[in-house]
Enzyme design. Sequence first.
Site, PDB file in Angstrom:
ATOM      1  CE  LYS A 279      21.751 -21.347  12.527  1.00  0.00           C
ATOM      2  NZ  LYS A 279      21.306 -22.115  11.344  1.00  0.00           N
TER       3      LYS A 279
ATOM      4  CG  MET B 250      12.261 -28.896   9.597  1.00  0.00           C
ATOM      5  SD  MET B 250      12.312 -30.608   9.016  1.00  0.00           S
ATOM      6  CE  MET B 250      12.354 -30.332   7.222  1.00  0.00           C
TER       7      MET B 250
ATOM      8  CB  ILE C  54      21.845 -12.601   4.822  1.00  0.00           C
ATOM      9  CG1 ILE C  54      23.143 -13.381   5.092  1.00  0.00           C
ATOM     10  CG2 ILE C  54      21.449 -12.660   3.346  1.00  0.00           C
ATOM     11  CD1 ILE C  54      24.351 -12.890   4.361  1.00  0.00           C
TER      12      ILE C  54
ATOM     13  CB  ILE D 100      16.384 -20.911  11.483  1.00  0.00           C
ATOM     14  CG1 ILE D 100      15.752 -19.725  10.732  1.00  0.00           C
ATOM     15  CG2 ILE D 100      17.788 -21.171  11.005  1.00  0.00           C
ATOM     16  CD1 ILE D 100      16.447 -18.402  10.989  1.00  0.00           C
TER      17      ILE D 100
ATOM     18  CE1 TYR E  83      19.875 -18.629  14.049  1.00  0.00           C
ATOM     19  CE2 TYR E  83      21.839 -17.380  14.667  1.00  0.00           C
ATOM     20  CZ  TYR E  83      21.045 -17.977  13.688  1.00  0.00           C
ATOM     21  OH  TYR E  83      21.433 -17.910  12.372  1.00  0.00           O
ATOM     22  CB  SER E  84      24.762 -18.396  19.761  1.00  0.00           C
ATOM     23  OG  SER E  84      26.146 -18.528  19.555  1.00  0.00           O
TER      24      SER E  84
END
Length: 292
Positions: free
Chosen positions: A187, A93, A218, A121, A183-184
Amino acid sequence: MGLLLKIFIPLLGAALAFYFYSAPEDFNEEMLRGKRVIVTGASSGIGEQMAYHLARMEAHLLLTARTEARLQKVVERCLELGAASARYISGSMDSPSLPEEVLREAENTWGGLDMLILNHIGQSGFTYFGGDVGHVRKLMDINFVSYVALATAALPMLKESEGSIVVVSSIAGRIAGPFTAPYSATKFALDGFFSSLRQELIIDKVNVSITLCILGYINTESAVRAVSHVIADTPAPKEECALEIIRAGALRRRELHYPPRAVRTMLLLRSFAPELLDSIVRGSYRLENVRR
């Protein structure tokens, strides 16, 4: 302090359950039968499990991910499970052309689209930020810009079908903990863009729903590999998480919090006791295991 937290957290959980209470919503798997659904990041983890759930619900599936060999196996399994149809497009992507290619395939194959599930991701370590701006830029392209590009390309078809966009995000997009700065950031960007877009669609009376999924820890292979040596918590099951995401999208909910108790408690603490939350978060890590 430890005793105080043991008393305070359950009380917060009870208050939170009351605060977020809503009447049960009816979900029937037949709601997805024959629906045309794109799932990104579908070769493993939550995306793979969503593909299997949707296959059992007899949806038409177009799956994307980087690894073609794994995608082929997922598509084969989806057909075995009863998918109305299943196909894939492989690619990364961070390619500017891939979002258009994916949506063109949906239009040429199905003539439309009912649900876009954005789940992919890029790779990012769980570590101190070392100043690699190039990594931040690349991660923004994969985790954020491609989401915007896919949603933009899908909107004409989703407007026609009065469909749904499901954005898989993270608690790291609402609460900024240590060791996840790039990463944060991606998001948080998803929250800002898609929450704003939702408002514009409502203003224009466009019946396309946007569901933002705020996920905790998860038990995907990538998440466990990245943080299990640092975080002592037990991760929530990816199979159940995947089903809850599909359910939230089908019911056109504004947000999904999963696992609900853990995520909602943290969100409530962020609102009413942010410094306490920061302290709890920092204290929950095995700092000696964090690489610099």
